[in-house]
Design an enzyme around this catalytic site. Structure first.
Site, mmCIF file in Angstrom:
data_model
loop_
_atom_site.group_PDB
_atom_site.id
_atom_site.type_symbol
_atom_site.label_atom_id
_atom_site.label_comp_id
_atom_site.label_asym_id
_atom_site.label_seq_id
_atom_site.Cartn_x
_atom_site.Cartn_y
_atom_site.Cartn_z
ATOM 1 N N CYS B 84 0.814 -1.219 0.000
ATOM 2 C CA CYS B 84 0.000 0.000 0.000
ATOM 3 C C CYS B 84 0.843 1.263 0.000
ATOM 4 O O CYS B 84 0.337 2.352 -0.253
ATOM 5 C CB CYS B 84 -0.956 -0.020 1.189
ATOM 6 S SG CYS B 84 -1.992 -1.489 1.189
ATOM 7 N N HIS B 335 -9.249 3.491 -1.341
ATOM 8 C CA HIS B 335 -7.903 2.935 -1.242
ATOM 9 C C HIS B 335 -7.565 2.032 -2.431
ATOM 10 O O HIS B 335 -7.560 0.805 -2.317
ATOM 11 C CB HIS B 335 -7.788 2.167 0.083
ATOM 12 C CG HIS B 335 -6.417 1.632 0.370
ATOM 13 N ND1 HIS B 335 -5.265 2.227 -0.087
ATOM 14 C CD2 HIS B 335 -6.015 0.538 1.084
ATOM 15 C CE1 HIS B 335 -4.214 1.513 0.323
ATOM 16 N NE2 HIS B 335 -4.644 0.495 1.025
#
Lengths: 388, 388
Positions: B84, B335
C-alpha cells in the site's frame, strides 16, 4: 556524481529450487556480503527485483522480507519490476543512489521462481509483461513476439529463413557449450545443431532449443562508492555507465530493430565515454536465439542486418572478437526473469576479476550487461570496468 | 542536493472505474501535466506504482505502457511495488533523482484497479503483501492483522476495548464527514456512530465501517527542481523531507507500535528540519480506524497510548490541532492500493495551494504524507511545504 563500484557478488545455482524466493535471495545476498567481506549492518538500503512472486508463492511486497531474511530489520527497501529487465533496473536504481550520495553502501539483486508454475501457466504469466490490451490474446506471447521478430529480420535484411535458422541454431549450440563450463548454469549440457533442428516447434520458426528455459534462482550485488571500494577490496568493479529506455506496444515499434535498446546503450556508452569497440565481454538478453543476433546489432557490435554472420566466424565465442554470453546466457545459464539481470552483473564482475574459471574471457577489462523487458518495451544496459 | 518541488497534480475520481489501469493513469497524468502547464515532452522519466495489475488485468510491466499512453515513447520508466506504500515510494524515488540531478523533470504516481477482483479474491491478493511463509494462512490477512493491532493497543495501554471501539467509530464518522466534502472521494456519504456499530463484524473488533474500501483510481504528480518550479508556476510545493523504512514479519515486530513508521518519520522530520508541531495537515494511512490512531502516535502528533483521545476532542478535525485526513482518508476517499500515496500527495499539494475547496484546512503551510505497506512492513513519509 561519485564513482560507484561493485564490491561483492553472489548467485545461487540456477535451475530447479525447492527453497522459497526469500531463502534463495538470502543465499545469494549472504554470498555477496561474504565476497565483499561486509557485515549486513553496513547495508543502508535494498533494491530487489522480482516479477511473479505473487503467482509463484502468493508473495507480493517482497522487499522488506528480503531485508529481514539477512537480518536487516528497518532499512529502506524497494521492489522494482520491469519484466525481464527487473533486476538490472533495480541495480541501476541502487547505483544512482550511491552515485548521488543518498546512501554509501547498498544491496541490490533479484529473486524468482518460475518452475513451480509449470510451462503453460508460466507462459501466460510471462505474457502479462506485454501490453495486455492488445497483445497476449492476439498471439503475442513471448515466443510469438520473437517468432515475429525472426520473420521480420529475415524479410528486412533479405536473409533466407532457412539460413537464419541455421545461425540461430549455432547460437544455441554456442551458448550451451559455454553453459556447460559454468557450474551455476541451469543447463550444463553440450548440444548439437541436430538437437536444435530435431526439437519441437514452439512458434514457427522458433523451435524448443531456440528458447531459453523457465528457471528458479537469485543473485545479489553489494554496491558502494569507489572510494570505499578501494579501501575494502582489491578488485572493485566500477559501474562506468548505465542506460534505461522504454517503448510502448509492439505495434508502435520499429521491429526488427529495438529502439529502446539503441537509446539505452547510447546513454550508457556516453556516460562511460566508450564505444562498442571498448567492450571485451558481454552478457546480453538471448531469451530466444534470434534475440541474441538483434542485441549484438543494437549494442553496436555489428551493423544492423549483419549480426547473423558473426556466430559463423566464431566472433562471439569465448576468444572471439566480442565474446557474447560466456556464462551460457539466458539460453543455458537459465532465465529466472526477475533475477536475470543480477546474474548478468554477477557474471561480468567475475569476468573482470578473472574469476570466471572455465568460461573466463582472457584479459577482459570492460564488460557490458544488456537486459530486455517485455516485448521490446524496456531495456537496461550497464557498462562495468576494472577499478584497479 | 537540489531543492525539489511538485508543480502539477492530477487524480481521477476514486470509486468504480470501467477504464483500464492505463486509461486511468493517462487521465491522472494529463491532469497533472495540464496543472503544471508542461508538455509531456518535458518529462524525462516515469516512476509508476502499481500492485495488482497482473491479477486485475493480466498487466505486469506496466511502466512503459503508462509512458506511451501519454505519448512518451522512449523515456526511462520504472514500476515500483511496496504494497500500500507503493505510490509514495515511487514518488520518493522520483524526488531523489531530481534532487540529485539525474533528471530535471519527472512524472510519478500510481494506478490500481481492485473492484474488478471482487472482495474475496481482492482480500486474498492484498494478503500477499504479508510474509507469505507465515502469515496469511494463519489468519493474518489485513483485517486480521489490524484486529490484532486493536486488541494489543487496548491491552498495552489499558484502554477498555469498548471505549476504543467507540473512538474508532468516531474516526470513521469524521473521515466520512470529510470525504462527503471531497468531489473525488469514493464515499461521499455522512455516516453515524450507529451506522458503524450496526455494520457487520469483519475481524473482531473491526466492523465493516472500521475498514477502508476496495477502490479503483489513479493519481500523478509532476516533479521538478524548485528553481525551475519558481519559473513556471506560482505555487510550487516543496518536498522538504522524505523517509522510508521497513520491518520483517509481524512476529518480529513490536506492535501496537510500528517501528518502521517511527524510523521513516524521524528521517523525514530531520531532513525537513521540522518537528510534529510544524505540521499543519496530514494525510495518513487509515486503512482501518485503529490504524489512524496508531499513525497519529507514530508520527509524533500524540504520545504513545494517547492518540485514541484526540478524536473525542476534535483535535484531528478540520480546524482542530492537527487535521488528519481532511480528504476522507483511505476510509472515505478510498484505497486503490498502488495509487493511494499519490492521492495523498495530490491532496496535500491542493491543501498547501489552498485549492481544497470544502475540505480546505485554513492557512495550511506544511503537510505530511504517511503511507503504510503490508502488515506494518514498509512505511514511507513525505513532508511538503509551500515554496512561495
Amino acid at each position: 556524481m561519485r564513482e560507484v563500484a561493485i564490491v561483492g557478488v553472489g548467485m545461487t545455482n540456477f535451475g530447479k529450487h525447492e527453497e522459497t524466493l526469500l531463502e534463495m535471495f538470502g543465499d545469494a545476498a549472504n554470498e555477496a556480503l561474504l565476497d565483499a567481506q561486509l557485515s549486513p549492518k553496513e547495508i543502508e538500503a535494498l533494491f530487489i527485483g522480482n516479477c511473479l512472486g505473487d503467482f509463484a508463492e502468493g508473495q507480493a511486497n517482497i522487499s522488506p522480507f528480503c531485508a529481514s531474511v539477512i537480518g536487516l530489520k528497518d532499512i529502506p527497501t524497494i521492489r522494482v519490476e520491469c519484466a525481464c529487465a527487473t533486476a538490472t533496473v533495480a541495480i541501476r536504481e541502487a547505483v544512482l543512489t550511491v552515485a548521488n550520495g543518498v546512501y554509501d553502501t547498498v544491496l541490490a539483486g533479484g529473486t524468482e521462481k518460475t518452475l513451480v508454475m509449470g510451462t503453460p501457466f508460466a507462459t501466460r504469466t510471462f505474457a502479462m509483461a506485454s501490453d495486455s490490451r492488445f497483445e497476449g490474446f492476439a498471439g503475442i506471447t513471448f515466443p510469438g513476439a520473437f517468432a515475429l521478430m525472426a520473420i521480420l529480420y529475415s524479410r528486412e535484411y533479405g536473409v533466407p529463413l532457412e539460413v537464419l535458422k541455421e545461425k540461430m541454431a549455432m547460437i544455441a549450440v554456442k551458448n550451451h557449450k559455454n553453459g556447460a563450463k559454468n557450474p551455476k548454469a541451469h543447463f550444463r549440457k553440450v548440444i548439437t545443431i541436430d538437437d536444435v533442428k530435431n526439437s519441437i516447434m514452439v512458434a514457427d520458426p522458433l523451435q524448443l532449443y531456440d528458447c531459453c528455459p523457465f528457471t528458479d534462482g537469485a543473485a545479489a550485488v553489494v554496491i558502494t562508492t569507489l572510494e570505499k571500494a578501494k579501501r575494502i577490496c582489491k578488485k572493485p568493479v566500477v559501474v562506468a555507465g548505465t542506460g534505461l529506455a522504454s517503448a510502448g506496444a509492439i505495434i508502435d515499434q520499429d521491429i526488427p530493430r529495438i529502439k529502446a535498446r539503441e537509446k539505452a546503450a547510447k546513454v550508457a556508452y556516453a556516460q562511460a565515454g566508450m564505444t562498442p569497440n571498448d567492450i571485451d565481454v558481454c552478457e546480453l538478453h538471448d531469451c530466444f536465439t534470434i534475440a541474441e543476433i538483434i542485441a549484438t546489432e543494437g549494442l553496436g557490435f555489428f551493423e544492423h542486418g549483419q549480426g547473423w554472420k558473426a556466430v559463423d566466424k566464431g566472433e562471439t565465442d569465448i576468444g572471439g572478437k566480442i565474446p557474447i554470453n560466456p556464462s551460457g546466457g539466458l539460453k543455458a545459464r537459465g532465465h529466472p526473469i526477475g533475477a536475470t539481470g543480477a546474474a548478468q552483473v554477477y557474471t561480468i564482475a567475475k569476468q573482470l576479476r578473472e574469476e570466471a574459471g572455465e568460461f573466463q574471457v582472457d584479459g577482459a577489462k570492460v564488460g557490458m550487461i544488456d537486459t530486455l523487458g517485455g516485448d521490446f518495451s524496456v531495456v537496461c544496459n550497464l557498462i562495468l570496468k576494472r577499478g584497479w
